[in-house]
Scaffold this motif. Structure first.
Motif, PDB file in Angstrom:
ATOM      1  N   GLU A   1      29.049 -37.541 -27.631  1.00  0.00           N
ATOM      2  CA  GLU A   1      28.056 -36.895 -26.312  1.00  0.00           C
ATOM      3  C   GLU A   1      28.937 -36.619 -25.538  1.00  0.00           C
ATOM      4  O   GLU A   1      29.189 -35.467 -25.058  1.00  0.00           O
ATOM      5  CB  GLU A   1      27.009 -37.450 -26.785  1.00  0.00           C
ATOM      6  CG  GLU A   1      25.797 -36.996 -27.372  1.00  0.00           C
ATOM      7  CD  GLU A   1      24.689 -36.173 -27.067  1.00  0.00           C
ATOM      8  OE1 GLU A   1      24.371 -35.033 -25.997  1.00  0.00           O
ATOM      9  OE2 GLU A   1      25.083 -35.330 -27.807  1.00  0.00           O
ATOM     10  N   ARG A   2      29.383 -37.135 -24.756  1.00  0.00           N
ATOM     11  CA  ARG A   2      30.284 -37.883 -23.612  1.00  0.00           C
ATOM     12  C   ARG A   2      31.509 -37.186 -23.735  1.00  0.00           C
ATOM     13  O   ARG A   2      32.192 -36.341 -22.395  1.00  0.00           O
ATOM     14  CB  ARG A   2      30.236 -39.237 -23.378  1.00  0.00           C
ATOM     15  CG  ARG A   2      30.896 -40.133 -24.035  1.00  0.00           C
ATOM     16  CD  ARG A   2      31.574 -41.312 -23.401  1.00  0.00           C
ATOM     17  NE  ARG A   2      32.170 -41.818 -24.597  1.00  0.00           N
ATOM     18  CZ  ARG A   2      32.746 -43.442 -24.062  1.00  0.00           C
ATOM     19  NH1 ARG A   2      32.124 -43.838 -22.967  1.00  0.00           N
ATOM     20  NH2 ARG A   2      33.787 -43.957 -24.904  1.00  0.00           N
TER      21      ARG A   2
ATOM     22  N   VAL B   1      32.052 -34.195 -25.783  1.00  0.00           N
ATOM     23  CA  VAL B   1      32.404 -32.391 -25.988  1.00  0.00           C
ATOM     24  C   VAL B   1      31.594 -32.038 -24.883  1.00  0.00           C
ATOM     25  O   VAL B   1      30.817 -31.121 -25.051  1.00  0.00           O
ATOM     26  CB  VAL B   1      31.602 -32.618 -26.904  1.00  0.00           C
ATOM     27  CG1 VAL B   1      32.170 -33.218 -28.278  1.00  0.00           C
ATOM     28  CG2 VAL B   1      30.127 -33.070 -27.724  1.00  0.00           C
ATOM     29  N   ASP B   2      31.217 -32.382 -24.366  1.00  0.00           N
ATOM     30  CA  ASP B   2      30.730 -32.002 -22.805  1.00  0.00           C
ATOM     31  C   ASP B   2      31.653 -30.521 -21.916  1.00  0.00           C
ATOM     32  O   ASP B   2      31.433 -30.313 -20.599  1.00  0.00           O
ATOM     33  CB  ASP B   2      30.081 -32.993 -21.944  1.00  0.00           C
ATOM     34  CG  ASP B   2      31.170 -34.001 -20.844  1.00  0.00           C
ATOM     35  OD1 ASP B   2      32.131 -32.956 -21.346  1.00  0.00           O
ATOM     36  OD2 ASP B   2      31.062 -34.603 -20.493  1.00  0.00           O
TER      37      ASP B   2
END
Lengths: 333, 333
Positions: free
Chosen positions: B107-108, B110-111
């Motif tokens: 998650e962190r 692909v921001d």
DNA sequence: GGCTACCGTGCATACGTATGAATGAGAAGG
DNA sequence: CCTTCTCATTCATACGTATGCACGGTAGCC
């Protein structure tokens, strides 16, 4: 690729701001709507864009860490804990090396891509702290001091130096040498200062032939020991600026066939994990390296988040001599 | 604080877009205007906001580096060169540790706050590469392989393992042990595979009692050696998954009073600088660690910058056995 | 039943930069 | 002197998210 909150809004049948509020946990959004938005976001694999968020909030949730050289065995022990503490507090870590010239360095640090900086290095005479202060980038000194006011975490280096001196004197050494860190670093300077002071109090002087200065690197110790041993009389004990230097000295001693601690006592500073390896069993000065790093991260985060806005805080850790294998009374000779 | 291109524009008497173009070196801007804009920018200490630029260009000029644990003495030798190469190419480095759980980790990543990722770790069975691929974040395997197609740079680990096996056999060892890396890493698996294959070719088998597996850490070697030496017959030579493990073994040998190489031959892999210290003089397998890291950075940057868009490229470095002090023929006994 | 209060949502806009398209000023040409 | 073309600049807008404010609906109150 490139799902935006608008796409989520469309799918959930709400407006873009509602998506933003729902996902950020704004209490004004109804449970029902939150549920719809969550489902839509999941379905689309939506991840909010950090760039958009940064621009809007003016917060990057990134903290810079500036070190001299990552490959130096000392720094990972700061960088690791820093990373963990920052992550735990919701910040990401950008790593910078000092090697690049300072001028360009300041430029790239103040482009608002980081909220603050951990200054884990950089020499006393560097213009960087003043520059950062002028440009309004919060920072914290870690394992160093500086004249520009800012939060700081460091060991009581003078006290550590004194402790080593007292130990060596108590062991009976009279011909004592030092391979200190750079003059223009607070760690180098203060450890030397405390060491010299305590020796002087005991009526012992450091002969210039027994003293060297150099960067906190393996090679410094490696290169300096032969020179020190060439002096007459040779020192029976050497205090090193930090463990990395001391391990360089131990390496040199092995090459030269000098028995440690039989013929030479070696003491380091920091107590990095390597110091306790059986290959070294280095007598050194211990302090809470990990705690120091985490504290620095904490102070900085409190500062950049606005949680703390007062005067600069200064945390000083107390060191403690830890005797292992590499120190002993000088041989009768 | 917070000077924007608009402020510069106002002072220079031009429009905001002109400031942007002038400072970025757009040839359509007249020399005279460039001069005015430069002066205004200098006067105001203007530094373009990275957030604004990122949002507009969709390029962050940041590359992530994911490692298992910074404090492991192996990683700094990758992280250092990576940092330098990335900086030289105009990218900044964000450092991530694998410790955090993989799910939240993806998650962190692909921001859109990084343009690409160097995967310097992570196990073979990790879902991360597939996840990154699915989400469209370019990445490069460094010192590891993976089934998800992507650029990769690695050593020929099988060949390295073979080289060690052949050397040990040539030295006359018949009771040989191995302390290999994790099964679910390509480096661990392939080094073991090559080693076993070459031993088998020489008609030598590895007894299970002579084999251990564990993470590429000092403690792995430290803990495994006593177990191996407890076997009957004990191995006369041990091949270690990498240098860090091997140094753990040397440490254990020192604690146990086992003479190296007199009673035990120890061989590592990687030839990190520490391996050549006089305290260890570790026989090992050398490869161009620095070059490997820089190559990986290069491949990734070419990929994220759009300079290269073809099929995944795979760079394989050739290793070379380097004999130092820690290997020798087994004692007659 | 009309007024107020409150709650949930949408609207408008800001954040700072980059860039395609439009505009204006000159220069060149007939 | 008008047209055409070039060049430098401005205009308008996009990038994706966050947030003050306005709005519509519902409930509560007298």
């Amino acid at each position: 690729m490139g799902i935006t909150s608008r796409d989520v809004a469309r799918l959930a049948g709400v407006s873009q701001p509602t998506v933003s509020r729902a996902l950020r946990g704004d209490p004004r959004v109804s449970e029902e709507t939150v549920r719809k938005v969550r489902m839509a976001a999941d379905a689309l694999n939506y991840v909010p864009s950090e760039a958009g968020r940064s621009l809007s909030t003016r917060i990057s949730h990134r903290i810079g860490v500036l070190v001299t050289d990552v490959a130096n065995p000392f720094y990972p022990h700061l960088v690791g804990p820093l990373h963990d503490e920052l992550e735990q507090r919701g910040y990401r870590m950008m790593l910078f090396t000092e090697r690049s010239e300072a001028a360009a360095s300041a430029e790239r640090l103040v482009d608002r891509s980081i909220d603050g900086l951990v200054l884990a290095t950089s020499t006393l005479d560097s213009a960087l702290p003043a520059e950062l202060s002028r440009r309004g980038l919060p920072f914290v000194y870690l394992n160093r001091e500086g004249t520009t006011p800012a939060d700081a975490v460091a060991v009581d280096n003078r006290l550590g130096g004194e402790q080593v001196a007292r130990q060596l004197v108590a062991d009976g050494h009279r011909h004592i040498g030092g391979i200190f860190g750079p003059d223009n670093t607070s760690t180098g300077r203060d450890r030397e200062l405390g060491f010299r002071q305590a020796l002087a109090d005991a009526g012992i002087a450091l002969r210039p032939a027994h003293v060297r200065h150099g960067p906190f690197e393996f090679e410094t110790g490696l290169g300096a020991l032969p020179e020190l041993l060439a002096a007459d009389p040779a020192p029976t004990a050497v205090f090193c600026g930090n463990d990395v230097v001391a391990i360089g000295v131990l390496d040199a001693a092995r090459r030269l066939g000098v028995d440690v601690p039989g013929r030479l006592t070696v003491v380091g500073f920091d107590d990095i994990p390597m110091a306790s390896w059986a290959s070294f069993e280095l007598s050194t000065v211990r302090h809470d390296l990990r705690g120091m790093a985490r504290t620095a991260a904490g102070l900085l985060v409190e500062r950049v988040s606005g949680e703390y806005e007062g005067e600069p805080r200064r945390v000083v850790l107390t060191p403690e001599f830890v005797g292992r294998r590499t120190h002993r009374a000088p041989s009768a000779n």
